[in-house]
Motif scaffolding. Structure first.
Motif, short mmCIF file in Angstrom:
data_model
loop_
_atom_site.label_atom_id
_atom_site.label_comp_id
_atom_site.label_asym_id
_atom_site.label_seq_id
_atom_site.Cartn_x
_atom_site.Cartn_y
_atom_site.Cartn_z
N UNK A 196 0.91 -1.11 0.19
CA UNK A 196 0.04 0.12 -0.04
C UNK A 196 0.85 1.12 0.09
N UNK A 197 1.91 1.05 0.72
CA UNK A 197 2.75 2.39 0.82
C UNK A 197 3.57 2.53 -0.69
N UNK A 198 3.83 1.39 -1.49
CA UNK A 198 4.39 1.63 -2.82
C UNK A 198 3.20 2.15 -3.69
N UNK A 199 1.92 1.72 -3.50
CA UNK A 199 0.97 2.41 -4.36
C UNK A 199 0.66 3.87 -4.07
N UNK A 200 0.54 4.30 -2.73
CA UNK A 200 0.14 5.51 -2.34
C UNK A 200 1.35 6.54 -2.57
N UNK A 201 2.44 5.97 -2.35
CA UNK A 201 3.59 6.82 -2.47
C UNK A 201 4.48 6.76 -3.93
N UNK A 202 4.92 5.74 -4.18
CA UNK A 202 5.70 5.59 -5.53
C UNK A 202 4.80 5.72 -6.74
#
Lengths: 210, 282
Positions: A196-202
């Motif tokens: 989820x961090x990857x989807x929201x951030x990167x």
């Protein structure tokens, strides 16, 4: 990661998450792509790191001595014999390689295992109680050790004192399983958080970069 | 149908949505819940912190992408700690997919602490074979890794000068998601008497508590929580600390659902789980 790579990774992540709704072609595409690329990657890495330096280079580089050739070919033959068991004709010779491997592995592993996992742990189990409140902890560890061992001792019926010890041992086991389960939930949630961090951030740039 | 029966037949996709919301919302609107540093992580921190500058720390980073969520932030935090203390770092991996994760992690940590490759750290790359590599390094590191990850001979790397085997290594740090930890304990700790700190996935962490008690491990960092504690101790705000709000909220949701499900099961009078709803037609 370049924008194109990020979009591909985001697409594949969503493909995998789509399985939570139901099985679908997008999920299967991502699954097959992962298995295929992982197998291909592993093969290439193992060739570069194992076959090339241990088999190809010693024979093809410079002027190999007879000793080098022999020391290269014997392990190569043993390795090939392990694979050769796919043919019924070579099932017998395949066992030589497996026996050699098992013998070497046992020789290496048994002393190390005995020292690190048995003797060191036994030595820790019989050390004197810690001073102060630490003694309570030490006593709990000792009671836990003895009662759990009692639970796993099946040569006598779990009756009387042995039965009581075994029942106490079950409580210690349940506490240990509970701690393991809690950690397992945390591990799985960590994996989700990372995606989820990857989807929201990167990918979506909704949260700041590190 | 009673409320309890309806609850027991709840479509599990609703639970997935709840968990998804519980993960995404705290990441979008962090509240930065307090994190306390456990004695196990503090012990790991102190073990590194007391090493004299110039000591060499060997990192075996034995993990692959499936587990990087837990161990990648841990790698960066511990490595930054080593660099801040001016320790020399030698890193390797025993997993084929490891270099793709380890190399960027070292680069991030080194860049943030202004350290230079080959002068302050070396990355030896991947080598196949757990036990043979571990035992072989006890004889000669160069025999196992004649060149580093970038193809440079080890003799040409300043940070590797004078490093022959475990004898010149002050501390072993193993971050792993597998039995590699057991082998390091058997060979590096058991046979070569090297002090060791372990960073493990949360699933594995409890299995290694006995090694702390017996001092075969000097510190243990477990999962994303352990990584967050280490980041806090280092006064960093990395991916692990950022994820802890979501971690806490999802745990609350899971605990609430477990309690609710148990109450519903008792209230319904059933002696087992409710029959599953019909599988939707594909």
């Amino acid at each position: 990661m370049s924008p194109v790579e990020t979009w591909i990774a985001a697409f594949l992540t969503l493909c995998v998450f789509s399985f939570l709704y139901r099985d679908n072609p997008f999920y299967r595409f991502a699954e097959h792509l992962f298995v295929g690329s992982a197998a291909g990657y592993l093969l290439a890495v193992q060739y570069q790191n194992v076959i090339l330096p241990n088999v190809v280079l010693p024979i093809t580089t410079g002027k190999p001595t007879p000793q080098t050739i022999v020391l290269t070919l014997i392990p190569l033959m043993l390795g090939l014999l392990m694979v050769a068991r796919v043919s019924p004709r070579f099932t017998g010779p395949a066992r030589w390689a497996i026996a050699f491997y098992v013998g070497i592995y046992s020789g290496i592993a048994v002393p190390g295992y005995m020292q690190a996992q048995i003797y060191a742990q036994l030595s820790d189990a019989v050390k004197p109680f810690a001073p102060g409140w630490g003694a309570v902890n030490s006593a709990l560890v000792l009671i836990g050790l003895l009662t759990v061992l009692a639970y796993f001792f099946f040569s006598a019926p779990h009756q009387g004192l042995h039965g009581v010890s075994a029942r106490v041992g079950i409580w210690f086991l349940m506490v240990a399983f509970g701690a393991s389960f809690g950690y397992t939930v945390m591990a799985r949630v960590s994996l989700l958080i990372s995606r989820v961090q990857f989807l929201l951030r990167d990918w979506l740039h909704l949260i700041p970069m590190s | 149908m009673t409320w309890a029966d309806r609850l027991l037949r709840l479509d599990r996709r609703i639970i997935f949505l709840l968990v998804a919301a519980g993960t995404a919302l705290p990441l979008l609107m962090p509240v930065n819940l307090p994190i306390s540093v456990s004695p196990r992580v503090e012990a790991a921190y102190q073990t590194i912190d007391v090493l004299p500058a110039g000591s060499t720390v060997l990192f075996s980073l034995d993990y692959e992408p499936d587990i990087s969520a837990e161990l990648q932030p841990m790698t960066i935090a511990i490595m930054r700690h080593c660099f801040r203390k001016n320790l020399h770092v030698i890193a390797l991996t025993l997993y084929p997919a490891g270099p793709g994760l380890v190399e960027p992690a070292i680069r991030v940590a080194a860049t943030k602490e202004h350290k230079v490759r080959n002068k302050d750290y070396a990355f030896l790359g991947y080598k196949s074979g757990f036990q043979t590599v571990m035992i072989g390094m006890g004889e000669s590191i160069r025999q196992q890794f004649p060149v580093d990850f970038y193809g440079t001979p080890l003799d040409s790397i300043p940070v590797m000068r004078g490093i022959r085997n475990y004898g010149e290594i002050a501390l072993l740090v193993n971050l792993t998601a597998s039995s590699a930890a057991d082998y390091w304990i058997q060979f590096a700790v058991g046979r070569y008497r090297k002090p060791m700190v372990l960073g493990a996935t949360a699933v594995m962490a409890t299995d290694y508590y006995p090694y702390l008690s017996s001092r075969q491990l000097l510190g243990l960092i477990g999962g994303m929580k352990g990584a967050a504690e280490y980041e806090k101790r280092m006064d960093l705000f990395g991916d692990a600390r950022r994820g802890m709000d979501a971690q806490s909220l999802v745990h609350v949701i899971v605990a609430f659902l477990v309690i609710l499900g148990t109450v519903a099961l008792f209230a319904s009078g059933q002696r087992g789980p409710a029959p599953r709803a019909e599988k939707p037609q594909e």
